[in-house]
Motif scaffolding. Structure first.
Motif, PDB file in Angstrom:
ATOM      1  N   ILE A  32       0.827  -1.207   0.000  1.00 22.35           N
ATOM      2  CA  ILE A  32       0.000   0.000   0.000  1.00 22.35           C
ATOM      3  C   ILE A  32       0.860   1.256   0.000  1.00 22.35           C
ATOM      4  N   VAL A  33       2.033   1.205   0.637  1.00 20.85           N
ATOM      5  CA  VAL A  33       2.943   2.348   0.603  1.00 20.85           C
ATOM      6  C   VAL A  33       3.377   2.630  -0.831  1.00 20.85           C
ATOM      7  N   ALA A  34       3.729   1.581  -1.566  1.00 24.33           N
ATOM      8  CA  ALA A  34       4.154   1.747  -2.962  1.00 24.33           C
ATOM      9  C   ALA A  34       2.998   2.234  -3.823  1.00 24.33           C
ATOM     10  N   GLU A  35       1.814   1.649  -3.636  1.00 22.26           N
ATOM     11  CA  GLU A  35       0.665   2.052  -4.453  1.00 22.26           C
ATOM     12  C   GLU A  35       0.218   3.474  -4.119  1.00 22.26           C
ATOM     13  N   LEU A  36       0.336   3.858  -2.856  1.00 15.85           N
ATOM     14  CA  LEU A  36      -0.016   5.223  -2.485  1.00 15.85           C
ATOM     15  C   LEU A  36       0.900   6.216  -3.192  1.00 15.85           C
ATOM     16  N   HIS A  37       2.173   5.925  -3.239  1.00 20.76           N
ATOM     17  CA  HIS A  37       3.091   6.816  -3.943  1.00 20.76           C
ATOM     18  C   HIS A  37       2.725   6.912  -5.416  1.00 20.76           C
ATOM     19  N   GLU A  38       2.393   5.783  -6.033  1.00 18.18           N
ATOM     20  CA  GLU A  38       1.997   5.788  -7.445  1.00 18.18           C
ATOM     21  C   GLU A  38       0.716   6.594  -7.657  1.00 18.18           C
ATOM     22  N   ALA A  39      -0.258   6.406  -6.757  1.00 14.98           N
ATOM     23  CA  ALA A  39      -1.538   7.099  -6.896  1.00 14.98           C
ATOM     24  C   ALA A  39      -1.387   8.602  -6.692  1.00 14.98           C
ATOM     25  N   MET A  40      -0.600   9.008  -5.707  1.00 14.76           N
ATOM     26  CA  MET A  40      -0.411  10.439  -5.473  1.00 14.76           C
ATOM     27  C   MET A  40       0.364  11.073  -6.629  1.00 14.76           C
ATOM     28  N   SER A  41       1.344  10.358  -7.162  1.00 14.46           N
ATOM     29  CA  SER A  41       2.082  10.865  -8.322  1.00 14.46           C
ATOM     30  C   SER A  41       1.169  10.969  -9.536  1.00 14.46           C
ATOM     31  N   LEU A  42       0.285   9.982  -9.710  1.00 15.88           N
ATOM     32  CA  LEU A  42      -0.685  10.015 -10.806  1.00 15.88           C
ATOM     33  C   LEU A  42      -1.603  11.217 -10.670  1.00 15.88           C
ATOM     34  N   ALA A  43      -2.112  11.451  -9.470  1.00 18.45           N
ATOM     35  CA  ALA A  43      -2.995  12.597  -9.239  1.00 18.45           C
ATOM     36  C   ALA A  43      -2.284  13.911  -9.528  1.00 18.45           C
ATOM     37  N   ASP A  44      -1.011  13.970  -9.192  1.00 19.36           N
ATOM     38  CA  ASP A  44      -0.253  15.200  -9.418  1.00 19.36           C
ATOM     39  C   ASP A  44      -0.047  15.463 -10.898  1.00 19.36           C
ATOM     40  N   ARG A  45       0.015  14.395 -11.709  1.00 15.17           N
ATOM     41  CA  ARG A  45       0.198  14.534 -13.161  1.00 15.17           C
ATOM     42  C   ARG A  45      -1.129  14.677 -13.904  1.00 15.17           C
ATOM     43  N   ASP A  46      -2.215  14.256 -13.292  1.00 15.26           N
ATOM     44  CA  ASP A  46      -3.507  14.146 -13.962  1.00 15.26           C
ATOM     45  C   ASP A  46      -4.061  15.535 -14.302  1.00 15.26           C
ATOM     46  N   ARG A  47      -4.181  15.839 -15.576  1.00 10.99           N
ATOM     47  CA  ARG A  47      -4.657  17.156 -15.993  1.00 10.99           C
ATOM     48  C   ARG A  47      -6.131  17.368 -15.673  1.00 10.99           C
ATOM     49  N   ALA A  48      -6.854  16.282 -15.374  1.00  6.01           N
ATOM     50  CA  ALA A  48      -8.268  16.411 -15.014  1.00  6.01           C
ATOM     51  C   ALA A  48      -8.452  16.832 -13.557  1.00  6.01           C
ATOM     52  N   ALA A  49      -7.365  16.812 -12.753  1.00  7.02           N
ATOM     53  CA  ALA A  49      -7.454  17.115 -11.322  1.00  7.02           C
ATOM     54  C   ALA A  49      -6.639  18.343 -10.971  1.00  7.02           C
ATOM     55  N   ARG A  50      -7.188  19.158 -10.078  1.00  5.93           N
ATOM     56  CA  ARG A  50      -6.464  20.330  -9.593  1.00  5.93           C
ATOM     57  C   ARG A  50      -6.247  20.289  -8.087  1.00  5.93           C
ATOM     58  N   VAL A  51      -6.988  19.439  -7.400  1.00  3.88           N
ATOM     59  CA  VAL A  51      -6.869  19.271  -5.941  1.00  3.88           C
ATOM     60  C   VAL A  51      -6.901  17.774  -5.656  1.00  3.88           C
ATOM     61  N   ILE A  52      -6.177  17.349  -4.606  1.00  6.09           N
ATOM     62  CA  ILE A  52      -6.126  15.939  -4.232  1.00  6.09           C
ATOM     63  C   ILE A  52      -6.705  15.778  -2.831  1.00  6.09           C
ATOM     64  N   VAL A  53      -7.601  14.790  -2.667  1.00  9.20           N
ATOM     65  CA  VAL A  53      -8.144  14.432  -1.352  1.00  9.20           C
ATOM     66  C   VAL A  53      -7.653  13.033  -1.015  1.00  9.20           C
ATOM     67  N   LEU A  54      -7.062  12.891   0.177  1.00 11.68           N
ATOM     68  CA  LEU A  54      -6.605  11.589   0.665  1.00 11.68           C
ATOM     69  C   LEU A  54      -7.477  11.175   1.832  1.00 11.68           C
ATOM     70  N   THR A  55      -8.017   9.947   1.794  1.00 14.83           N
ATOM     71  CA  THR A  55      -8.876   9.465   2.867  1.00 14.83           C
ATOM     72  C   THR A  55      -8.703   7.967   3.031  1.00 14.83           C
ATOM     73  N   GLY A  56      -9.460   7.390   3.969  1.00 14.23           N
ATOM     74  CA  GLY A  56      -9.390   5.960   4.223  1.00 14.23           C
ATOM     75  C   GLY A  56     -10.748   5.310   4.066  1.00 14.23           C
ATOM     76  N   ALA A  57     -10.749   4.033   3.696  1.00 14.42           N
ATOM     77  CA  ALA A  57     -11.999   3.282   3.579  1.00 14.42           C
ATOM     78  C   ALA A  57     -12.402   2.736   4.940  1.00 14.42           C
TER      79      ALA A  57
END
Length: 271
Positions: A32-57
């Protein structure tokens, strides 16, 4: 990207990254640590997103580290685990294994929906803003497990709540309920559990619609550079960008939209 322990969704220019191990209270292991880094990096590159929300299930934001789920049996080996090779052209302080959110270009809002402990609290502290449910509970945890303040917790917690409060929370490892967390400055806002998501996304969507992506990136960088600067250095940094931003398209659009009483049409941040 196909994640196993993370959920990634973009809506209304807001990317949501959800820690998704609800049965384990979203405890962190290598995967999950590795996937979180990938997901946050993806969100930072994603032109469809301007803000990132991090939460838990489920009922927790993150209960901390899942000791059985970290592959390294030698504690020294954990020190070498970085999310990716260091970029020596950028500040190395925000390229650590767990505290890297400050180097992301986009603002990160931690939507703290429940229990937040140990390493989970470090991730919450790394967010730029923290909105908590009134049922959220926080603890540093380390002292009650025979551990020191790991992964820069002492530094980042002291910066957020001050030295005296950081020592209180670290030395006692006591539980802190949401109202006290708000008083300490550990979180920015507290909402009823039933309205936490609505309030958080309303705030995030307003940022995404009304604020210049470039301005948010530069301001975030300015704030996160403060611990390493003198006032003189901070002023010089601001002055250098003022020349650029005052001549930029976003300033012209921001001024025009204000005069015309309409939402701005800011450009995507190309950095």
């Amino acid at each position: 990207m196909d994640f196993k322990t993370i959920r990634y969704v973009v809506d209304d220019r807001v990317a949501t990254v959800t820690l998704h191990r609800p049965e384990q209270m979203n405890a962190l292991n290598d995967e999950i640590v590795a996937e979180l880094h990938e997901a946050m990096s993806l969100a930072d590159r994603d032109r469809a997103a301007r803000v990132i929300v991090l939460t838990g299930a489920g009922r927790a934001f993150c209960a901390g580290g899942d000791i059985s789920g970290f592959g390294a049996t030698d504690p020294k080996a954990l020190l070498t685990k970085l999310p990716r090779p260091l970029d020596l052209n950028r500040r190395v302080d925000y390229q650590m294994r767990h505290i890297y959110f400050p180097r992301l270009r986009k603002p990160v809002i931690g939507m703290i929906n429940g229990a937040t402990a140990g390493l989970g609290l470090i991730y919450a502290l790394a967010c730029d803003l923290r909105f908590a449910s009134d049922t959220a509970v926080f603890t540093t945890a380390f002292a009650r497990r025979g551990l020191s303040a790991e992964y820069g917790m002492a530094w980042i917690l002291a910066r957020v709540v001050g030295q005296a409060n950081a020592l209180d929370l670290l030395l006692s490892a006591r539980k802190v309920l949401a109202p006290e967390a708000k008083e300490l400055g550990l979180v920015n806002k507290v909402f009823p559990a039933a309205t936490l998501a609505d309030e958080t996304y309303a705030y995030a969507r307003e940022m995404a619609q009304w604020c210049s992506p470039r301005s948010m990136r530069v301001i975030k960088e300015q704030v996160h550079e403060v611990p390493f600067q003198t006032l003189h250095e901070a002023v010089l940094m601001a002055d250098r960008d003022m020349v650029v931003s005052n001549a930029g398209a976003d300033f012209r659009e921001g001024t025009a939209s204000f005069r015309e009483k309409r939402p701005p049409r800011f450009q995507d941040d190309e950095e």
